[in-house]
Design an enzyme around this catalytic site. Structure first.
Site, mmCIF file in Angstrom:
data_model
loop_
_atom_site.group_PDB
_atom_site.id
_atom_site.type_symbol
_atom_site.label_atom_id
_atom_site.label_comp_id
_atom_site.label_asym_id
_atom_site.label_seq_id
_atom_site.Cartn_x
_atom_site.Cartn_y
_atom_site.Cartn_z
ATOM 1 C CG PHE A 16 -1.553 1.242 1.777
ATOM 2 C CD1 PHE A 16 -2.303 2.098 0.760
ATOM 3 C CD2 PHE A 16 -1.481 1.372 3.009
ATOM 4 C CE1 PHE A 16 -2.509 3.247 1.332
ATOM 5 C CE2 PHE A 16 -2.181 2.502 3.345
ATOM 6 C CZ PHE A 16 -2.670 3.616 2.601
ATOM 7 C CG ASN A 37 7.864 -11.581 0.441
ATOM 8 O OD1 ASN A 37 6.947 -10.597 0.537
ATOM 9 N ND2 ASN A 37 8.330 -12.218 1.472
ATOM 10 C CG PHE A 39 3.433 -12.335 2.971
ATOM 11 C CD1 PHE A 39 2.893 -13.551 3.099
ATOM 12 C CD2 PHE A 39 3.063 -11.405 3.910
ATOM 13 C CE1 PHE A 39 1.904 -13.967 3.897
ATOM 14 C CE2 PHE A 39 2.455 -11.847 4.938
ATOM 15 C CZ PHE A 39 1.702 -13.024 4.851
ATOM 16 C CG ASP A 61 11.959 -13.084 2.336
ATOM 17 O OD1 ASP A 61 12.234 -12.221 3.078
ATOM 18 O OD2 ASP A 61 11.078 -14.110 2.478
ATOM 19 C CB VAL A 62 13.842 -7.786 3.329
ATOM 20 C CG1 VAL A 62 13.667 -6.623 2.144
ATOM 21 C CG2 VAL A 62 12.628 -8.032 4.227
ATOM 22 C CB ILE A 66 19.596 -8.314 -2.091
ATOM 23 C CG1 ILE A 66 19.396 -7.910 -3.495
ATOM 24 C CG2 ILE A 66 18.931 -6.801 -1.488
ATOM 25 C CD1 ILE A 66 17.966 -8.025 -4.217
ATOM 26 C CB THR A 95 9.790 -9.574 7.880
ATOM 27 O OG1 THR A 95 9.684 -10.745 6.937
ATOM 28 C CG2 THR A 95 9.670 -8.383 6.552
ATOM 29 C CG ASN A 102 19.740 -9.055 5.196
ATOM 30 O OD1 ASN A 102 20.875 -9.749 5.479
ATOM 31 N ND2 ASN A 102 18.669 -10.063 5.090
ATOM 32 C CE1 TYR A 148 3.994 -4.339 11.525
ATOM 33 C CE2 TYR A 148 3.041 -3.035 13.399
ATOM 34 C CZ TYR A 148 3.412 -2.948 12.220
ATOM 35 O OH TYR A 148 3.289 -2.055 11.135
HETATM 36 N N1 NAD Z 1 -0.095 1.783 6.738
HETATM 37 C C1 NAD Z 1 0.129 1.822 7.864
HETATM 38 O O1 NAD Z 1 -1.012 2.638 8.634
HETATM 39 C C2 NAD Z 1 1.405 1.720 8.714
HETATM 40 C C3 NAD Z 1 1.438 2.046 10.145
HETATM 41 C C4 NAD Z 1 2.527 2.032 10.565
HETATM 42 C C5 NAD Z 1 3.640 1.413 10.137
HETATM 43 N N2 NAD Z 1 3.624 0.958 8.627
HETATM 44 C C6 NAD Z 1 4.639 0.428 8.025
HETATM 45 O O2 NAD Z 1 4.895 0.772 6.865
HETATM 46 C C7 NAD Z 1 5.349 -0.139 5.994
HETATM 47 C C8 NAD Z 1 4.332 -0.393 4.709
HETATM 48 O O3 NAD Z 1 3.104 -0.761 5.522
HETATM 49 P P1 NAD Z 1 1.887 -0.706 4.296
HETATM 50 O O4 NAD Z 1 0.665 -0.543 5.011
HETATM 51 O O5 NAD Z 1 2.117 -0.517 3.039
HETATM 52 O O6 NAD Z 1 1.879 -2.306 4.463
HETATM 53 P P2 NAD Z 1 1.592 -3.657 3.132
HETATM 54 O O7 NAD Z 1 1.342 -4.775 3.896
HETATM 55 O O8 NAD Z 1 0.514 -3.127 2.200
HETATM 56 O O9 NAD Z 1 3.114 -3.511 2.307
HETATM 57 C C9 NAD Z 1 3.979 -4.150 3.000
HETATM 58 C C10 NAD Z 1 4.806 -4.740 1.973
HETATM 59 O O10 NAD Z 1 6.160 -5.816 2.270
HETATM 60 C C11 NAD Z 1 5.969 -6.682 1.703
HETATM 61 N N3 NAD Z 1 6.872 -7.739 2.600
HETATM 62 C C12 NAD Z 1 6.381 -8.271 3.517
HETATM 63 N N4 NAD Z 1 7.256 -9.066 3.839
HETATM 64 C C13 NAD Z 1 8.445 -8.852 3.126
HETATM 65 C C14 NAD Z 1 9.704 -9.757 2.886
HETATM 66 N N5 NAD Z 1 9.997 -10.555 4.008
HETATM 67 N N6 NAD Z 1 10.398 -9.443 1.939
HETATM 68 C C15 NAD Z 1 9.909 -8.485 1.046
HETATM 69 N N7 NAD Z 1 8.963 -7.800 1.027
HETATM 70 C C16 NAD Z 1 8.010 -8.098 2.104
HETATM 71 C C17 NAD Z 1 4.524 -7.153 1.422
HETATM 72 O O11 NAD Z 1 4.358 -8.012 0.350
HETATM 73 C C18 NAD Z 1 3.916 -5.699 1.176
HETATM 74 O O12 NAD Z 1 4.062 -5.453 -0.317
HETATM 75 C C19 NAD Z 1 5.371 -1.537 6.804
HETATM 76 O O13 NAD Z 1 6.875 -1.618 7.434
HETATM 77 C C20 NAD Z 1 4.700 -1.117 7.936
HETATM 78 O O14 NAD Z 1 4.971 -1.807 9.226
HETATM 79 C C21 NAD Z 1 2.320 1.040 7.988
#
Ligand code: NAD
Length: 325
Positions: A16, A37, A39, A61-62, A66, A95, A102, A148
């Site tokens: 997102f 990745n 996921f 995958d992080v 890489i 992760t 990494n 988390y």
């Molecule tokens: N949206 C929010 O309100 C919010 C609030 C606090 C923190 N965050 C942080 O912002 C970041 C992005 O959040 P988001 O809302 O876009 O979530 P999201 O779940 O839409 O995006 C996270 C992305 O990380 C990828 N991912 C997960 N594990 C992975 C791995 N091991 N290797 C590679 N890719 C991996 C997923 O496939 C996904 O595309 C996250 O770190 C989240 O913790 C978001």
């Protein structure tokens, strides 16, 4: 080596926030590598960028190292919704921790500036309100959310240790609830859940009595904050980023019903364990350091998000869009 364009790596770039960030960085003329990745991220979020020669997608995958050549890194990879991060808690923790190690190792080798997407969840169920960056938090280290919360806390520790020990140029943002188009329709986050349920004409599931509060930031405001944070060199964080306007979950549900014109009723279920009762950022630090504050108000942002989900539902097999709860 000086390149004509800044080369920027965005981990979690197909998610997102990551997809909006890739878009915003491309608009500045940067050369963007999106690493994910998939996921819980989706190609649909970045498909419109695929034709751009300065955009590149890497499925990786992080938690595994890489080697890339970039000037800046935004580390966003991590499932963000409880439904996704509790699916495989060990992988979630890996992760955050292995992913941070990494990416920090990569940044160290390249002498690159690196940004960490941390979270308001580092404050846990806070005892002070609103939350300021100096508050150490109230996190249950063995609860179902710990994979988390503690993962993100450990990642912050790693970022600050790399900064102190290796003089790495870091930025740590503590993100509060953010919403907008491209949220995953099935991930159970409250805004997307309510909108999808309303658009499908289903009852809206409120956990608890709906009196718990949240503050909601629209995605474009948050991304502008990330860029302002990276662009300055005085503050490394941690920096709260979010919209301080606070609403009860019940108010949110009622506004979604009103804006969608749905006939949905509200149904109430037990509050999940360790669910925080109140969450509101104190953003004075970001205001002072970055001259940044959110501009988009809830009704306006909800309107845009509803339009996105309305379109998504009209062109997707509805059986594939099932809100948890
Ligand atoms: N949206 C929010 O309100 C919010 C609030 C606090 C923190 N965050 C942080 O912002 C970041 C992005 O959040 P988001 O809302 O876009 O979530 P999201 O779940 O839409 O995006 C996270 C992305 O990380 C990828 N991912 C997960 N594990 C992975 C791995 N091991 N290797 C590679 N890719 C991996 C997923 O496939 C996904 O595309 C996250 O770190 C989240 O913790 C978001």
């Amino acid at each position: 080596m000086q390149h004509l364009r800044k080369r920027i790596l965005v981990t979690g770039g197909a998610g997102f926030l990551g997809s909006h960030l890739c878009e915003a960085l491309l608009a500045t003329g940067a050369d963007v590598i999106c690493l994910d990745n998939l996921f819980c991220g989706q190609k649909d979020n970045i498909v419109h960028l695929m034709d751009n020669p300065f955009f590149e997608f890497i499925r990786h995958d992080v938690t595994f190292p890489i080697y890339l050549e970039v000037d800046e890194i935004y580390n966003l990879a991590c499932p963000a919704s409880p439904f996704h991060y509790q699916h495989d808690p060990v992988q979630t923790l890996k992760t955050s921790v292995h992913g941070a190690i990494n990416m920090l190792g990569l940044a160290k080798r390249l002498n690159a500036k690196i940004f960490q997407a941390s979270t308001s969840e580092v404050y846990g169920d806070p005892n002070i309100h609103p939350q300021v960056e100096s508050y150490f938090g109230n996190v249950n280290p063995i609860g179902v959310r710990a994979c988390y919360d503690e993962g993100k806390r450990a990642a912050e520790t790693l970022f600050f240790d790399y900064h102190r020990q290796h003089d790495l140029d870091i930025r740590v943002a503590r993100i509060f609830n953010t919403y907008g188009p491209r949220m995953h329709p099935n991930d159970g986050r409250v805004v997307s859940n309510f909108i999808v349920q309303a658009l499908k004409g289903q009852p809206i599931t409120v956990f608890g009595d709906g009196s718990q509060t949240r503050s909601f930031c629209y995605v474009s405001d948050l991304i502008a904050g990330f860029q302002a944070f990276m662009a300055q060199d005085k503050e490394i964080g941690p920096m709260n980023m979010g919209n301080p306007n606070e609403f009860t979950i019940r108010e949110l549900a009622e506004t979604v019903v009103e804006l969608t014109g749905a006939k949905s009723t509200l149904t109430f279920k037990d509050l999940p364990s360790d669910d925080p009762k109140q969450r509101q950022p104190d953003i004075s630090k970001a205001k002072a350091a970055l001259s940044w504050e959110p501009k988009v108000q809830l009704r306006e942002g909800l309107g845009k998000t509803i339009a996105y989900f309305d379109d998504l539902l009209s062109r997707t097999d509805l059986n594939r869009i099932e809100t948890p709860g």
